[in-house]
Scaffold this motif. Structure first.
Motif, PDB file in Angstrom:
ATOM      1  N   PRO A 135       0.830  -1.212   0.000  1.00 26.06           N
ATOM      2  CA  PRO A 135       0.000   0.000   0.000  1.00 26.06           C
ATOM      3  C   PRO A 135       0.863   1.261   0.000  1.00 26.06           C
ATOM      4  CG  PRO A 135       0.085  -0.933   2.196  1.00 26.06           C
ATOM      5  CD  PRO A 135       0.807  -1.897   1.307  1.00 26.06           C
ATOM      6  N   PRO A 136       0.254   2.426  -0.181  1.00 24.61           N
ATOM      7  CA  PRO A 136       1.017   3.682  -0.186  1.00 24.61           C
ATOM      8  C   PRO A 136       1.736   3.918   1.143  1.00 24.61           C
ATOM      9  CG  PRO A 136      -1.194   4.021  -1.065  1.00 24.61           C
ATOM     10  CD  PRO A 136      -1.175   2.647  -0.485  1.00 24.61           C
ATOM     11  N   GLY A 137       2.955   4.467   1.051  1.00 26.36           N
ATOM     12  CA  GLY A 137       3.713   4.833   2.238  1.00 26.36           C
ATOM     13  C   GLY A 137       4.017   3.674   3.157  1.00 26.36           C
ATOM     14  N   ALA A 138       4.339   2.522   2.601  1.00 28.78           N
ATOM     15  CA  ALA A 138       4.535   1.326   3.427  1.00 28.78           C
ATOM     16  C   ALA A 138       5.782   0.566   2.993  1.00 28.78           C
ATOM     17  CB  ALA A 138       3.313   0.416   3.349  1.00 28.78           C
ATOM     18  N   GLN A 139       6.184  -0.351   3.862  1.00 28.77           N
ATOM     19  CA  GLN A 139       7.351  -1.191   3.607  1.00 28.77           C
ATOM     20  C   GLN A 139       7.097  -2.571   4.195  1.00 28.77           C
ATOM     21  OE1 GLN A 139      11.005  -0.506   5.937  1.00 28.77           O
ATOM     22  NE2 GLN A 139      12.152  -0.527   4.013  1.00 28.77           N
ATOM     23  N   GLY A 140       7.380  -3.598   3.402  1.00 28.68           N
ATOM     24  CA  GLY A 140       7.162  -4.953   3.882  1.00 28.68           C
ATOM     25  C   GLY A 140       8.260  -5.460   4.791  1.00 28.68           C
ATOM     26  N   PHE A 141       9.527  -5.196   4.421  1.00 27.86           N
ATOM     27  CA  PHE A 141      10.650  -5.770   5.154  1.00 27.86           C
ATOM     28  C   PHE A 141      11.741  -4.733   5.387  1.00 27.86           C
ATOM     29  CE2 PHE A 141       8.679  -9.184   2.697  1.00 27.86           C
ATOM     30  CZ  PHE A 141       8.406 -10.107   3.696  1.00 27.86           C
ATOM     31  N   LYS A 142      12.418  -4.866   6.512  1.00 26.79           N
ATOM     32  CA  LYS A 142      13.574  -4.032   6.813  1.00 26.79           C
ATOM     33  C   LYS A 142      14.759  -4.490   5.957  1.00 26.79           C
ATOM     34  CE  LYS A 142      12.056  -3.203  11.569  1.00 26.79           C
ATOM     35  NZ  LYS A 142      12.362  -3.392  13.015  1.00 26.79           N
ATOM     36  N   PRO A 143      15.877  -3.750   5.981  1.00 29.99           N
ATOM     37  CA  PRO A 143      17.036  -4.157   5.179  1.00 29.99           C
ATOM     38  C   PRO A 143      17.433  -5.607   5.446  1.00 29.99           C
ATOM     39  CG  PRO A 143      17.384  -1.965   6.069  1.00 29.99           C
ATOM     40  CD  PRO A 143      16.123  -2.481   6.701  1.00 29.99           C
ATOM     41  N   HIS A 144      17.668  -6.340   4.380  1.00 34.11           N
ATOM     42  CA  HIS A 144      18.002  -7.760   4.477  1.00 34.11           C
ATOM     43  C   HIS A 144      18.674  -8.178   3.180  1.00 34.11           C
ATOM     44  CE1 HIS A 144      14.288  -7.703   2.157  1.00 34.11           C
ATOM     45  NE2 HIS A 144      14.638  -8.890   1.672  1.00 34.11           N
ATOM     46  N   TYR A 145      19.194  -9.387   3.158  1.00 33.45           N
ATOM     47  CA  TYR A 145      19.640  -9.948   1.888  1.00 33.45           C
ATOM     48  C   TYR A 145      18.997 -11.307   1.693  1.00 33.45           C
ATOM     49  CZ  TYR A 145      23.178 -12.823   4.381  1.00 33.45           C
ATOM     50  OH  TYR A 145      23.817 -13.720   5.199  1.00 33.45           O
ATOM     51  N   ASP A 146      18.936 -11.732   0.441  1.00 34.80           N
ATOM     52  CA  ASP A 146      18.373 -13.036   0.100  1.00 34.80           C
ATOM     53  C   ASP A 146      19.497 -14.022  -0.189  1.00 34.80           C
ATOM     54  OD1 ASP A 146      15.477 -12.414   0.075  1.00 34.80           O
ATOM     55  OD2 ASP A 146      16.044 -11.050  -1.544  1.00 34.80           O
ATOM     56  N   THR A 147      19.218 -15.292   0.027  1.00 34.92           N
ATOM     57  CA  THR A 147      20.207 -16.330  -0.256  1.00 34.92           C
ATOM     58  C   THR A 147      20.022 -16.915  -1.649  1.00 34.92           C
ATOM     59  OG1 THR A 147      18.796 -17.968   0.841  1.00 34.92           O
ATOM     60  CG2 THR A 147      20.501 -16.908   2.176  1.00 34.92           C
ATOM     61  N   HIS A 148      19.256 -16.221  -2.478  1.00 31.91           N
ATOM     62  CA  HIS A 148      19.121 -16.563  -3.890  1.00 31.91           C
ATOM     63  C   HIS A 148      19.106 -15.259  -4.681  1.00 31.91           C
ATOM     64  CE1 HIS A 148      15.009 -16.114  -2.240  1.00 31.91           C
ATOM     65  NE2 HIS A 148      14.822 -15.398  -3.337  1.00 31.91           N
ATOM     66  N   ASP A 149      19.417 -15.337  -5.953  1.00 32.40           N
ATOM     67  CA  ASP A 149      19.390 -14.146  -6.797  1.00 32.40           C
ATOM     68  C   ASP A 149      17.944 -13.736  -7.062  1.00 32.40           C
ATOM     69  OD1 ASP A 149      22.373 -13.753  -8.161  1.00 32.40           O
ATOM     70  OD2 ASP A 149      21.957 -15.792  -7.505  1.00 32.40           O
ATOM     71  N   VAL A 150      17.743 -12.425  -7.223  1.00 29.45           N
ATOM     72  CA  VAL A 150      16.397 -11.884  -7.375  1.00 29.45           C
ATOM     73  C   VAL A 150      16.333 -11.009  -8.628  1.00 29.45           C
ATOM     74  CG1 VAL A 150      14.695 -10.304  -6.393  1.00 29.45           C
ATOM     75  CG2 VAL A 150      15.855 -11.955  -4.917  1.00 29.45           C
ATOM     76  N   ILE A 151      15.307 -11.239  -9.433  1.00 28.79           N
ATOM     77  CA  ILE A 151      14.989 -10.372 -10.562  1.00 28.79           C
ATOM     78  C   ILE A 151      13.630  -9.750 -10.270  1.00 28.79           C
ATOM     79  CG2 ILE A 151      14.542 -10.248 -13.044  1.00 28.79           C
ATOM     80  CD1 ILE A 151      16.331 -12.744 -13.344  1.00 28.79           C
ATOM     81  N   VAL A 152      13.601  -8.432 -10.152  1.00 27.87           N
ATOM     82  CA  VAL A 152      12.387  -7.703  -9.777  1.00 27.87           C
ATOM     83  C   VAL A 152      11.741  -7.128 -11.034  1.00 27.87           C
ATOM     84  CG1 VAL A 152      11.421  -5.831  -8.399  1.00 27.87           C
ATOM     85  CG2 VAL A 152      13.425  -7.100  -7.563  1.00 27.87           C
ATOM     86  N   ALA A 153      10.467  -7.430 -11.244  1.00 25.08           N
ATOM     87  CA  ALA A 153       9.700  -6.864 -12.354  1.00 25.08           C
ATOM     88  C   ALA A 153       8.611  -5.974 -11.771  1.00 25.08           C
ATOM     89  CB  ALA A 153       9.089  -7.971 -13.209  1.00 25.08           C
ATOM     90  N   GLN A 154       8.727  -4.664 -11.990  1.00 26.95           N
ATOM     91  CA  GLN A 154       7.741  -3.724 -11.467  1.00 26.95           C
ATOM     92  C   GLN A 154       6.522  -3.733 -12.388  1.00 26.95           C
ATOM     93  OE1 GLN A 154       8.080  -2.194  -8.569  1.00 26.95           O
ATOM     94  NE2 GLN A 154       6.091  -1.177  -8.690  1.00 26.95           N
ATOM     95  N   VAL A 155       5.421  -4.276 -11.890  1.00 25.37           N
ATOM     96  CA  VAL A 155       4.220  -4.469 -12.701  1.00 25.37           C
ATOM     97  C   VAL A 155       3.369  -3.211 -12.749  1.00 25.37           C
ATOM     98  CG1 VAL A 155       2.074  -5.782 -12.894  1.00 25.37           C
ATOM     99  CG2 VAL A 155       4.205  -6.950 -12.274  1.00 25.37           C
ATOM    100  N   ALA A 156       3.114  -2.618 -11.577  1.00 21.15           N
ATOM    101  CA  ALA A 156       2.244  -1.443 -11.504  1.00 21.15           C
ATOM    102  C   ALA A 156       2.668  -0.585 -10.323  1.00 21.15           C
ATOM    103  CB  ALA A 156       0.781  -1.858 -11.361  1.00 21.15           C
TER     104      ALA A 156
END
Length: 402
Positions: A135-156
């Motif tokens: 939602p607007p003005g929100a954040q799901g997770f604090k700073p972190h790293y993943d143990t797998h590679d990530v490809i982010v596709a911004q849909v909307a």
């Protein structure tokens, strides 16, 4: 016009080259691969598609989660009567700042599923897709790293990503505690504003976070789970287990009791290491890794389930077919000759079918049934019918684009 066969790694990165990505970006550094493509992902996924997944797909934990970096305690996904998702309560939690996460969204979306299959075949790695609605003005997770590679596709919508740097070289899930990092102790980040159509790559081990500003955001993260040297070694040992009973033998009775007989354990370990050095086979390990990878393939999802079966009745020498390129397949020896392995299928045939099967595996485009080499007309039709029925082949219609 975008068709199901359009969805591929090349399509995802366009105009960025996949070859350039693999040579200069992969596992090296974060990179904004594609930008200025508004509406590009509309045929792939949308706000409406996610809403339909929630209402009709009815994902259950752990396939659905709610997350907010500002919440003091974790919130469980609410369910109502009949075990169905309580959409009204989820909507209220979303309005209060919680991100809605649907894991493995390829299990609910045929378009995302087709893209996943194509990505896996191109990269030779298992890939999973998660959808994040914030939602607007929100954040799901604090700073972190993943143990797998990530490809982010911004849909909307838009989302601001902060990438701080690498904390660990090629981290493994077993070697991280998963605790978030304190922002004030991190170096200044690279700020990357993603807009619809943008694609961002983040290698595993790179610390990052993301948040929205004045509007909702929907993005897909493609988690690329690349096998490692550890997996190769473990698979080589699995292959040795089939022929050397030493790998299957139990450790000494009471081996944990003090005083520990390390000389005895060292003797066992030295013998196993010796066997790996003398009999360990990259070919055997590769075969097991490929077998696991092939079994992940899914031949359905192209909307041709009925058409492929109905097409068996009209199969003729001039019928044009093509192999589904998103499916990984291989030839394997069998007790009766040769086998063509794909998905969870193994089509066995006499060795005289080898040339025709290799032709199918190597075909870059459509071909006719009568083009299958080394077989008579009846054998050609039989082979084509079996692979059409089992989902490796599809009939090419006159209005299909090539």
């Amino acid at each position: 016009m975008t068709t199901p066969t359009t969805f591929s790694l090349d399509w995802l990165f366009s105009p960025f080259s996949v070859d350039e990505f693999s040579a200069k970006v992969w596992q090296k550094h974060p990179s904004l691969l594609a930008t200025k493509r508004p509406g590009y992902f509309d045929p792939l996924f949308s706000f409406r598609d996610l809403e339909l997944v929630l209402e009709y797909g009815q994902p259950k934990p752990p396939s659905i989660r709610l997350a907010s970096s500002r919440a003091s305690t974790a919130v469980e996904v609410p369910f109502g009567r009949g075990g169905r998702l309580d959409i009204d309560r989820i909507r209220r939690l979303y309005a209060n700042g919680h991100t809605i996460i649907v894991n493995n969204v390829q299990d609910y979306s045929p378009t995302v599923g087709l893209l996943i299959q194509s990505m896996q075949e191109r990269m030779s790695y298992p890939v999973e897709a998660n959808a994040y609605l914030t939602p607007p003005g929100a954040q799901g997770f604090k700073p972190h790293y993943d143990t797998h590679d990530v490809i982010v596709a911004q849909v909307a919508g838009k989302k601001l990503w902060r990438v701080y740097g690498a904390d660990a070289a090629c981290p493994l899930p077993q070697l991280t505690n998963g605790d978030p990092f304190r922002r004030e102790k991190l170096p200044p980040p690279d700020n990357i504003q993603l807009e619809p159509g943008d694609v961002l790559y983040i290698p595993r081990g790179w610390i990052h976070e993301a948040e929205t500003e004045d509007g909702s955001s929907l993005h897909l993260t493609f988690g690329v789970h690349a096998p490692t040297g550890r997996d190769l070694l473990r698979t080589a040992i699995d292959a040795l287990c089939r022929v050397h009973p030493e790998f299957r033998a139990p450790l000494p009775f009471g081996y944990l009791r003090r005083p520990v007989d390390f000389d005895q354990l060292s003797s066992v370990l030295d013998r196993l290491i010796e066997l790996v050095g003398t009999d360990g086979s990259a070919e055997a390990a590769f075969s097991l890794l490929e077998d696991d990878f092939i079994s992940r393939g899914r031949s359905a999802g192209t909307g041709e389930f009925v058409a492929s079966i109905d097409g068996l009745q009209a199969l003729a020498p001039k019928t044009r077919l093509e192999r589904k390129r998103h499916l990984h397949a291989r030839l394997v020896p069998t007790q009766t000759g040769i086998g063509l392995q794909f998905c969870q299928s193994l089509l066995q045939a006499p060795d005289e079918y080898r040339e025709a099967m290799l032709f199918i595996l190597d075909a870059d485009g459509p071909f006719c049934v009568e083009d299958l080499p080394g077989l008579d007309a009846e054998q050609q039709t039989s082979l084509a019918a079996s692979l059409l029925r089992d989902g490796l082949l599809r009939v090419v219609r006159l209005n299909d684009s090539e």
